[in-house]
Motif scaffolding. Structure first.
Motif, short mmCIF file in Angstrom:
data_model
loop_
_atom_site.label_atom_id
_atom_site.label_comp_id
_atom_site.label_asym_id
_atom_site.label_seq_id
_atom_site.Cartn_x
_atom_site.Cartn_y
_atom_site.Cartn_z
N THR A 227 0.85 -1.19 0.00
CA THR A 227 0.00 0.00 0.00
C THR A 227 0.89 1.25 0.00
OG1 THR A 227 -0.07 0.21 2.41
CG2 THR A 227 -1.69 -1.27 1.38
N PRO A 228 0.34 2.42 -0.38
CA PRO A 228 1.13 3.66 -0.30
C PRO A 228 1.65 3.92 1.11
CG PRO A 228 -0.84 4.02 -1.62
CD PRO A 228 -0.97 2.65 -1.03
N GLY A 229 0.84 3.55 2.11
CA GLY A 229 1.29 3.73 3.50
C GLY A 229 2.47 2.84 3.83
N ASP A 230 2.44 1.59 3.34
CA ASP A 230 3.56 0.67 3.55
C ASP A 230 4.83 1.21 2.89
OD1 ASP A 230 1.92 -1.02 4.92
OD2 ASP A 230 1.76 -2.52 3.32
N LEU A 231 4.67 1.73 1.68
CA LEU A 231 5.82 2.26 0.94
C LEU A 231 6.43 3.45 1.67
CD1 LEU A 231 7.68 2.33 -1.49
CD2 LEU A 231 5.92 3.62 -2.74
N LYS A 232 5.57 4.33 2.18
CA LYS A 232 6.07 5.49 2.92
C LYS A 232 6.85 5.05 4.15
CE LYS A 232 4.60 9.94 4.82
NZ LYS A 232 3.44 10.85 5.03
N THR A 233 6.32 4.06 4.86
CA THR A 233 7.02 3.54 6.04
C THR A 233 8.36 2.94 5.65
OG1 THR A 233 4.95 3.09 7.20
CG2 THR A 233 6.90 1.89 7.94
N ARG A 234 8.39 2.21 4.55
CA ARG A 234 9.64 1.59 4.11
C ARG A 234 10.69 2.65 3.79
NH1 ARG A 234 11.10 -2.08 -0.71
NH2 ARG A 234 9.10 -1.57 -1.64
N ILE A 235 10.28 3.74 3.15
CA ILE A 235 11.22 4.81 2.85
C ILE A 235 11.73 5.46 4.14
CG2 ILE A 235 11.52 7.06 1.72
CD1 ILE A 235 9.35 6.14 -0.30
N ARG A 236 10.81 5.67 5.10
CA ARG A 236 11.22 6.25 6.39
C ARG A 236 12.23 5.36 7.10
NH1 ARG A 236 6.50 7.47 10.31
NH2 ARG A 236 8.21 8.41 11.49
N VAL A 237 11.99 4.06 7.08
CA VAL A 237 12.89 3.12 7.74
C VAL A 237 14.27 3.14 7.06
CG1 VAL A 237 13.32 0.68 8.22
CG2 VAL A 237 11.05 1.64 8.61
N LEU A 238 14.27 3.12 5.74
CA LEU A 238 15.54 3.15 5.00
C LEU A 238 16.32 4.43 5.32
CD1 LEU A 238 14.23 1.80 1.59
CD2 LEU A 238 15.96 0.69 3.02
N ASN A 239 15.60 5.56 5.38
CA ASN A 239 16.25 6.82 5.74
C ASN A 239 16.89 6.75 7.12
OD1 ASN A 239 16.35 8.85 3.80
ND2 ASN A 239 14.20 9.39 4.05
N GLU A 240 16.13 6.22 8.07
CA GLU A 240 16.61 6.16 9.45
C GLU A 240 17.80 5.22 9.57
OE1 GLU A 240 15.97 7.45 13.59
OE2 GLU A 240 15.60 8.20 11.56
N LEU A 241 17.79 4.12 8.83
CA LEU A 241 18.95 3.23 8.81
C LEU A 241 20.16 3.95 8.23
CD1 LEU A 241 17.29 -0.14 7.73
CD2 LEU A 241 18.63 0.23 9.82
N GLY A 242 19.92 4.76 7.21
CA GLY A 242 21.02 5.55 6.64
C GLY A 242 21.63 6.49 7.67
N VAL A 243 20.77 7.18 8.42
CA VAL A 243 21.24 8.09 9.48
C VAL A 243 22.01 7.31 10.54
CG1 VAL A 243 20.51 9.65 11.33
CG2 VAL A 243 19.37 9.74 9.10
N ALA A 244 21.48 6.14 10.93
CA ALA A 244 22.12 5.33 11.97
C ALA A 244 23.53 4.92 11.57
CB ALA A 244 21.27 4.10 12.26
#
Length: 491
Positions: A227-244
Motif C-alpha cells: 500500500t502507499p502507506g507501507d511504501l512510505k514507512t519503508r522509505i522512512r525506515v531506510l532513511n533512518e537506517l542511513g542516518v544510523a
C-alpha cells in the motif's frame, strides 16, 4: 563471539502475550507442534520458524516449551549472535558435549541469532557457503531435530545461497506479526523523541535491529501487495537506517540504504519531504568522504525540494551544511551568510538542536579568524544548549573544538580534560570518526607540549587505525605525523 545463555536465564515473555501470538498464528503453531511430535529423536531433521521480531520469536518458543504436548521433550536453545561467524558446525560441536541429555525425552535444538551472520545484503555470506560444504555432516554429528528461528529475509537467503543445506528442510512455519509489535517498534524507532545519532551504542544497535525488522515487515513478499502507506514507512525506515549507519561512520552501508530510499521515493509528490531528507543525508556522506562538489549537488536538490514544500526545518539544516562546505573551501563570507540564514530559520521555529549546531560552526569561523573570545562565547552558548537538550553528539564535537582553542592558548591541562570528555562521549555513541580526530589532536598535543611521545604515538596509532578502516584521506596525514615523531625519537 558466541553467546549461549541457558534458557532458564532468558527473559520471560508474559503468558498473555504468548497466547496472543499463538491465537493470531494458530495454524502455524499447530503445524510446529506436529513437526516436533513426529520428527524422530535420534535423527537429524531441520525446521524453520519464520518470525520477524525477536520478542515474538521468544514468545513462540516459550509457548512451545510449555505446551502440554511437549512435556516429554527436552529443548536446548542456542544463541549465535556474532555477525562475523562463519562456521556454525564448529560452534555446535563445542556445545554438544555440554548438553545434559535427559533420559526418556526427545532432544530438540532451537537456534537463534543467525540472521546477524546471514546479513541482509551481499551475495553468498560466508556462513551460508559453509552450510553447503558441511551439509552432510549434520545428520552424522547432530543426530537430533533442529529448529532455526529466523526473520523472513534470512530464510530466503538460506534457500537462495545454501540450497543444498535447505534441502534438509522438513517444514517452514510462518508467523505473522501482531499489530502491537509493530506499534512498539515504531515508538522505539521512527517516533522516538531522541534521534538515533545521540543514542549510546547498545541502544543504537537495538534500534538498528528493530529498524531492520520493520523493513522486513514492510517489504512486499509472498505476493503481498504494497500500500502507499507501507511504501512510505519503508522509505522512512531506510532513511533512518542511513542516518544510523552514517552516525557510526559506516558510510558505505548508510549510502546503500539511502540510495534504496531515493529510488523508492522517485518523483512521487507524496514523498517529496522524505526525498529531501534522503538527498540531505547523501550530501552529508559525500562531504565526509571529501567530495564537496557532489555534496553541494545533493544539498542543492534537497534545498530546492524543501523550498517547494515549505519545510523550514529541512531548509535550515541544508543551508547549515552548505555553509560548512563553503567555510572549508575558504569562502568565509558566503559561509557566514548561509549560517545566519540557517540560524534565523531555526530561531523562528524553535529548533534548539539546530541552533546549537549553527552556533558551533560560527564559533569555528571566528576561531579561524583569530577572534578567540568571540569563538569561545559561541562555543559555550552551543554547549549550554546541547547539554540542555541532551545532544551528546553535538556536545562531544563542541568539547573537542574548545580543547583545540585552549591547546593553542597554552592551557594544556584544560585542553586535555576537554579532549578526554569528548572521547568519552564519542565512545558512548559510537562516533568512531569523532574519536579518530580527538585521538589525533591529543597525540599532537602530548607530543608537542608534554613531550610524552609514547602516549602520543599510542593515540595517533588509534587514530590511524580508525581512519584507515574508514578509508579516510586523513589517514595519510596521521601517518606522516607518526613517522615524524618516530624519526625524532629514533624509533
Amino acid at each position: 563471539m558466541l553467546s549461549n545463555k541457558p534458557w532458564h536465564q532468558s527473559k520471560e515473555i508474559p503468558e498473555i502475550y504468548q497466547q496472543r501470538i499463538v491465537e493470531l498464528n494458530q495454524e502455524s503453531f499447530d503445524q510446529l507442534l506436529t513437526f516436533v511430535d513426529i520428527v524422530p529423536d535420534d535423527a537429524f531433521d531441520l525446521g524453520f520458524i519464520d518470525c520477524n521480531f525477536a520478542r515474538d520469536r521468544d514468545a513462540i518458543i516459550q509457548a512451545l516449551i510449555s505446551h502440554p504436548d511437549c512435556q516429554e521433550m527436552q529443548f536446548e536453545i542456542w544463541d549465535f549472535p556474532d555477525p562475523d561467524m562463519r562456521f556454525l558446525m564448529d560452534e555446535i560441536l563445542k556445545l554438544l558435549p555440554t548438553v545434559k541429555v535427559q533420559p526418556d525425552k526427545k532432544l530438540i535444538f532451537i537456534v537463534r541469532g543467525l540472521e546477524n551472520a546471514i546479513g541482509m545484503t551481499g551475495e553468498y555470506p560466508p556462513m551460508l557457503v559453509d552450510f553447503n560444504w558441511v551439509r552432510d555432516a549434520y545428520p552424522v554429528k547432530v543426530p537430533h531435530p533442529m529448529i532455526f528461528c529466523l526473520p523472513d529475509y534470512a530464510i530466503t537467503r538460506v534457500a537462495n545461497y545454501a540450497p543444498d543445506f535447505w534441502a534438509w528442510n522438513s517444514g517452514t512455519f510462518v508467523f505473522k506479526t501482531p499489530v502491537n509489535t509493530r506499534d512498539d517498534a515504531f515508538s522505539q524507532t521512527l517516533d522516538a523523541s531522541k534521534g538515533i545519532s545521540n543514542c549510546e551504542l547498545p541502544e543504537k544497535q537495538e534500534r538498528i535491529d528493530l529498524l531492520k525488522r520493520l523493513l522486513i515487515e514492510y517489504t512486499p513478499s509472498n505476493g503481498r501487495e504494497e500500500t502507499p502507506g507501507d511504501l512510505k514507512t519503508r522509505i522512512r525506515v531506510l532513511n533512518e537506517l542511513g542516518v544510523a549507519y552514517r552516525s557510526r561512520s559506516e558510510y558505505k552501508t548508510a549510502k546503500y540504504y539511502l540510495e534504496q530510499a531515493l529510488y523508492l521515493a522517485k518523483d512521487d509528490e507524496e514523498f517529496i519531504s522524505l526525498k529531501a531528507k534522503t538527498l540531505h543525508e547523501l550530501g552529508w556522506i559525500q562531504d565526509d568522504w571529501g567530495n564537496p562538489k557532489e555534496a553541494i549537488a545533493f544539498y542543492q536538490q534537497s534545498l530546492e525540494l524543501n523550498e517547494k514544500i515549505g519545510d523550514v526545518q529541512g531548509k535550515a539544516a541544508t543551508l547549515h551544511c552548505l555553509a560548512i562546505i563553503y567555510a572549508n573551501q575558504g569562502e568565509v563570507e558566503q559561509a557566514i551568510a548561509l549560517y545566519e540564514q540557517s540560524l534565523e530559520l531555526k530561531e523562528k521555529i524553535g529548533n534548539v538542536q539546530g541552533k546549537a549546531a549553527t552556533l558551533h560552526q560560527l564559533a569555528g569561523i571566528y576561531a579561524n579568524q583569530g577572534e578567540i573570545a568571540k569563538a569561545i562565547a559561541f562555543y559555550e552558548q552551543s554547549l549550554e544548549l546541547e547539554e540542555k537538550i541532551g545532544n551528546v553528539e553535538g556536545k562531544a564535537a563542541t568539547l573537542h573544538c574548545l580543547a583545540i582553542i585552549y591547546a593553542n592558548q597554552g592551557e594544556v591541562a584544560k585542553a586535555i580534560a576537554f579532549y578526554e570528555q569528548s572521547l568519552e562521549l564519542n565512545e558512548k555513541i559510537g562516533d568512531v570518526q569523532g574519536k579518530a580526530y580527538t585521538f589525533a589532536r591529543l597525540g599532537l598535543l602530548l607530543a608537542d607540549k608534554k613531550r610524552d611521545f609514547d602516549t602520543a604515538l599510542n593515540y595517533l596509532q588509534q587514530s590511524l587505525d580508525i581512519f584507515q578502516h574508514l578509508r579516510s584521506p586523513d589517514a595519510q596525514t596521521v601517518k606522516r605525523i607518526i613517522s615524524r615523531i618516530q624519526q625524532m625519537t629514533g624509533d
